[in-house]
Structures are given as structure tokens and as C-alpha cells.
Design a protein around this motif. Sequence first.
Motif, PDB file in Angstrom:
ATOM      1  N   ASP A   3       0.831  -1.198   0.000  1.00  0.00           N
ATOM      2  CA  ASP A   3       0.000   0.000   0.000  1.00  0.00           C
ATOM      3  C   ASP A   3       0.868   1.251   0.000  1.00  0.00           C
ATOM      4  O   ASP A   3       0.405   2.337   0.323  1.00  0.00           O
ATOM      5  CB  ASP A   3      -0.945  -0.008   1.203  1.00  0.00           C
ATOM      6  CG  ASP A   3      -0.201  -0.065   2.538  1.00  0.00           C
ATOM      7  OD1 ASP A   3       1.043  -0.204   2.517  1.00  0.00           O
ATOM      8  OD2 ASP A   3      -0.862   0.040   3.586  1.00  0.00           O
ATOM      9  N   LYS A   4       2.135   1.100  -0.350  1.00  0.00           N
ATOM     10  CA  LYS A   4       3.058   2.225  -0.389  1.00  0.00           C
ATOM     11  C   LYS A   4       2.620   3.233  -1.440  1.00  0.00           C
ATOM     12  O   LYS A   4       2.256   2.880  -2.557  1.00  0.00           O
ATOM     13  CB  LYS A   4       4.472   1.734  -0.705  1.00  0.00           C
ATOM     14  CG  LYS A   4       5.557   2.783  -0.492  1.00  0.00           C
ATOM     15  CD  LYS A   4       6.917   2.154  -0.698  1.00  0.00           C
ATOM     16  CE  LYS A   4       8.046   3.171  -0.485  1.00  0.00           C
ATOM     17  NZ  LYS A   4       8.113   3.612   0.925  1.00  0.00           N
ATOM     18  N   LYS A   5       2.657   4.492  -1.072  1.00  0.00           N
ATOM     19  CA  LYS A   5       2.234   5.564  -1.977  1.00  0.00           C
ATOM     20  C   LYS A   5       3.409   5.998  -2.846  1.00  0.00           C
ATOM     21  O   LYS A   5       4.569   5.886  -2.448  1.00  0.00           O
ATOM     22  CB  LYS A   5       1.686   6.723  -1.161  1.00  0.00           C
ATOM     23  CG  LYS A   5       0.488   6.334  -0.302  1.00  0.00           C
ATOM     24  CD  LYS A   5       0.094   7.451   0.652  1.00  0.00           C
ATOM     25  CE  LYS A   5      -1.075   7.008   1.530  1.00  0.00           C
ATOM     26  NZ  LYS A   5      -1.473   8.039   2.514  1.00  0.00           N
ATOM     27  N   THR A   8       5.536  11.775  -1.801  1.00  0.00           N
ATOM     28  CA  THR A   8       5.455  12.567  -0.568  1.00  0.00           C
ATOM     29  C   THR A   8       5.535  14.038  -0.944  1.00  0.00           C
ATOM     30  O   THR A   8       6.469  14.456  -1.643  1.00  0.00           O
ATOM     31  CB  THR A   8       6.589  12.231   0.404  1.00  0.00           C
ATOM     32  OG1 THR A   8       6.449  10.885   0.860  1.00  0.00           O
ATOM     33  CG2 THR A   8       6.547  13.157   1.622  1.00  0.00           C
ATOM     34  N   ASN A  33      -3.302   9.917  -3.567  1.00  0.00           N
ATOM     35  CA  ASN A  33      -2.483   8.812  -3.084  1.00  0.00           C
ATOM     36  C   ASN A  33      -1.065   9.305  -2.771  1.00  0.00           C
ATOM     37  O   ASN A  33      -0.077   8.917  -3.412  1.00  0.00           O
ATOM     38  CB  ASN A  33      -2.453   7.683  -4.113  1.00  0.00           C
ATOM     39  CG  ASN A  33      -1.860   6.407  -3.544  1.00  0.00           C
ATOM     40  OD1 ASN A  33      -1.872   6.192  -2.332  1.00  0.00           O
ATOM     41  ND2 ASN A  33      -1.340   5.559  -4.424  1.00  0.00           N
ATOM     42  N   PHE A  34      -0.964  10.181  -1.784  1.00  0.00           N
ATOM     43  CA  PHE A  34       0.327  10.737  -1.392  1.00  0.00           C
ATOM     44  C   PHE A  34       0.368  10.971   0.115  1.00  0.00           C
ATOM     45  O   PHE A  34      -0.658  11.056   0.787  1.00  0.00           O
ATOM     46  CB  PHE A  34       0.619  12.051  -2.138  1.00  0.00           C
ATOM     47  CG  PHE A  34      -0.423  13.128  -1.940  1.00  0.00           C
ATOM     48  CD1 PHE A  34      -0.455  13.903  -0.786  1.00  0.00           C
ATOM     49  CD2 PHE A  34      -1.382  13.382  -2.921  1.00  0.00           C
ATOM     50  CE1 PHE A  34      -1.402  14.891  -0.605  1.00  0.00           C
ATOM     51  CE2 PHE A  34      -2.344  14.367  -2.754  1.00  0.00           C
ATOM     52  CZ  PHE A  34      -2.351  15.121  -1.592  1.00  0.00           C
ATOM     53  N   GLU A  35       1.578  11.072   0.610  1.00  0.00           N
ATOM     54  CA  GLU A  35       1.852  11.468   1.990  1.00  0.00           C
ATOM     55  C   GLU A  35       2.110  12.980   1.998  1.00  0.00           C
ATOM     56  O   GLU A  35       2.787  13.496   1.116  1.00  0.00           O
ATOM     57  CB  GLU A  35       3.086  10.710   2.482  1.00  0.00           C
ATOM     58  CG  GLU A  35       3.589  11.106   3.859  1.00  0.00           C
ATOM     59  CD  GLU A  35       4.905  10.408   4.187  1.00  0.00           C
ATOM     60  OE1 GLU A  35       5.021   9.839   5.287  1.00  0.00           O
ATOM     61  OE2 GLU A  35       5.825  10.419   3.324  1.00  0.00           O
ATOM     62  N   ASN A  82       8.197   7.850   0.801  1.00  0.00           N
ATOM     63  CA  ASN A  82       7.868   7.358  -0.538  1.00  0.00           C
ATOM     64  C   ASN A  82       8.950   7.633  -1.583  1.00  0.00           C
ATOM     65  O   ASN A  82       9.933   8.326  -1.323  1.00  0.00           O
ATOM     66  CB  ASN A  82       6.526   7.944  -0.958  1.00  0.00           C
ATOM     67  CG  ASN A  82       5.428   7.538   0.008  1.00  0.00           C
ATOM     68  OD1 ASN A  82       5.266   6.371   0.334  1.00  0.00           O
ATOM     69  ND2 ASN A  82       4.681   8.517   0.504  1.00  0.00           N
TER      70      ASN A  82
END
Length: 273
Positions: A3-5, A8, A33-35, A82
Motif C-alpha cells: 500500500d506504499k504511496k 510525498t 495517493n500521497f503522503e 515514498n
Amino acid sequence: MSDKKPLTIITVCYNEKEAERTCKSILNQTFQNFEWIVIDGGSNKEILEIFDKYKERIDIFVSEKDNGIYDAMNKGIKLASNEWLNFMNAGDSYFEDTTLEKVFLKNKYKDADILYGNCRQYRDDGSSFLSAFPKKLGYLFWQSNCLNHQAAFIKKELFNRFGLYDEQYRICADYEKYLLYEKEKCRFKHLNITVSNFFPGGVSNTYRELADAESESILDKYYPYEYKTVYTLKLFDKIPFMRIKRRRDNKKYSLVFLKMHLISWNYAKKEYN
């Protein structure tokens, strides 16, 4: 399944009155879909209240005194999780709500280390112009230009390999890093879209003389065998006809004769109703 985006976003702020413009732009992206990391330098209560309104979307929030913009950006890099990093600092914004969707929804960019798009730059009077960057970069570009970090996406891996931003540069540490990446043959890829809006008030505009001095020293470091103009000779003190150029390592000089246009005139076409 991971589930890594892919991305960032790092937002650096210190008492930026237009911080909410940045927050709204990030929150309004159709691709989420980002940090999102916010590194605040100890802003006043009014600015902190703005970020508090978006705390449900902000993944990491830090507010503490720092040693300048690159210290803050380096803090964000260390916290980022990320593959790709984008520095959308407070006051600026994405060009449109679908910007990140255009960049990341379908593309994997396995052949690139730095992605860069175009940037809409605003003047104090509200007018603007488009900085459309070339597909290929090199000395002719770098000697008078820099990529806007708001319009660039950099692999975090590059900071692991080549280090964080060099904080000895107060204005141009991102410029220095771009030239290092080019020297190390990192892969730049131009995105033929406008990525960001850049508004006046940044440190490079406020401290223009320091920015110019830093960029010259960086060019000397990475392009020692290229030439720079040190004096222009003019005919009748008006018409340039020769330039004296010095190699950046100070070991050679060159005389360059210029083409002279001695006569010119304007032709005004009449318009009829």
C-alpha cells in the motif's frame, strides 16, 4: 500487495500569509495517493490555525525553530516515506486540480530520476508568464535558469546517494543539487504540462544579490571549463561589438566578436476598421 504511496509532498512554511492557498490546492487534487508532510519553522498562531484546519489530511506536522528553508526541507526529506518527493512550499500551488493525476495516475517513470514540468510565475502586479523548460538541460540553461522545485519531482533515492541539501547555501541549495545530479548523469525527464503556480515573495527574489553570488560560485564548481562574459566592448558606448570572456577556472580568456546591426527600423502596419 503493497500500500506504499508513490509520492510525498513536503510543505515548508514560516509565517506565510498565503499558506491556505497551498493547503487548498493540495487538498483539491483529484489524485490523493500521497503522503503530506508540513515542516513549520515556528509560525505565529494565525498560521498554525490554518494548518490545524487540515490536520486530518496532513500525515506529519512539525512546528519548531529551524535554521532556514533548506534545514526545513531536509527535515521533510528525512521523514518522507515514498519514492518521489515534491516541495510545494507554503504560498505556492499546483496549476490545476488534476495536476498530480496527470503525473502519477498511469505513469511509473522507470526511466527517470527527476521529473520536471513547466511553471506559471506571477508578478507583484498580478500578471504572470509561463516558464516552459526545455527537454534537454545543460550549461546554456543552467547559467541563467533553474528548475522550480514546486514543479519538480525528485526520487528520494538521490538524497540517499548524494546527500541532503547543502545548508551552506542560503538561497541556491536546490540549484546546486540539480547541477550535481546532472554531473552524476542522473536522468531528467521533462513533463510537457504546467505543474505549479509560483508567486512572488520567495527568498531568491528577496535576496537577489546573494542568490546571484551563490549561483555564480556553483557554476564555477560544476562548469569550470565553460566561459563567462566579464566585459562587453561597445562602439560609441552604445553598440556592443566584442565580449571578453573568462573561463570559470580563471585559466583562459577569449575574445568574441559580435554581429553588429548598424541600421534598423520599424514597420508599423496600419489597421483599418
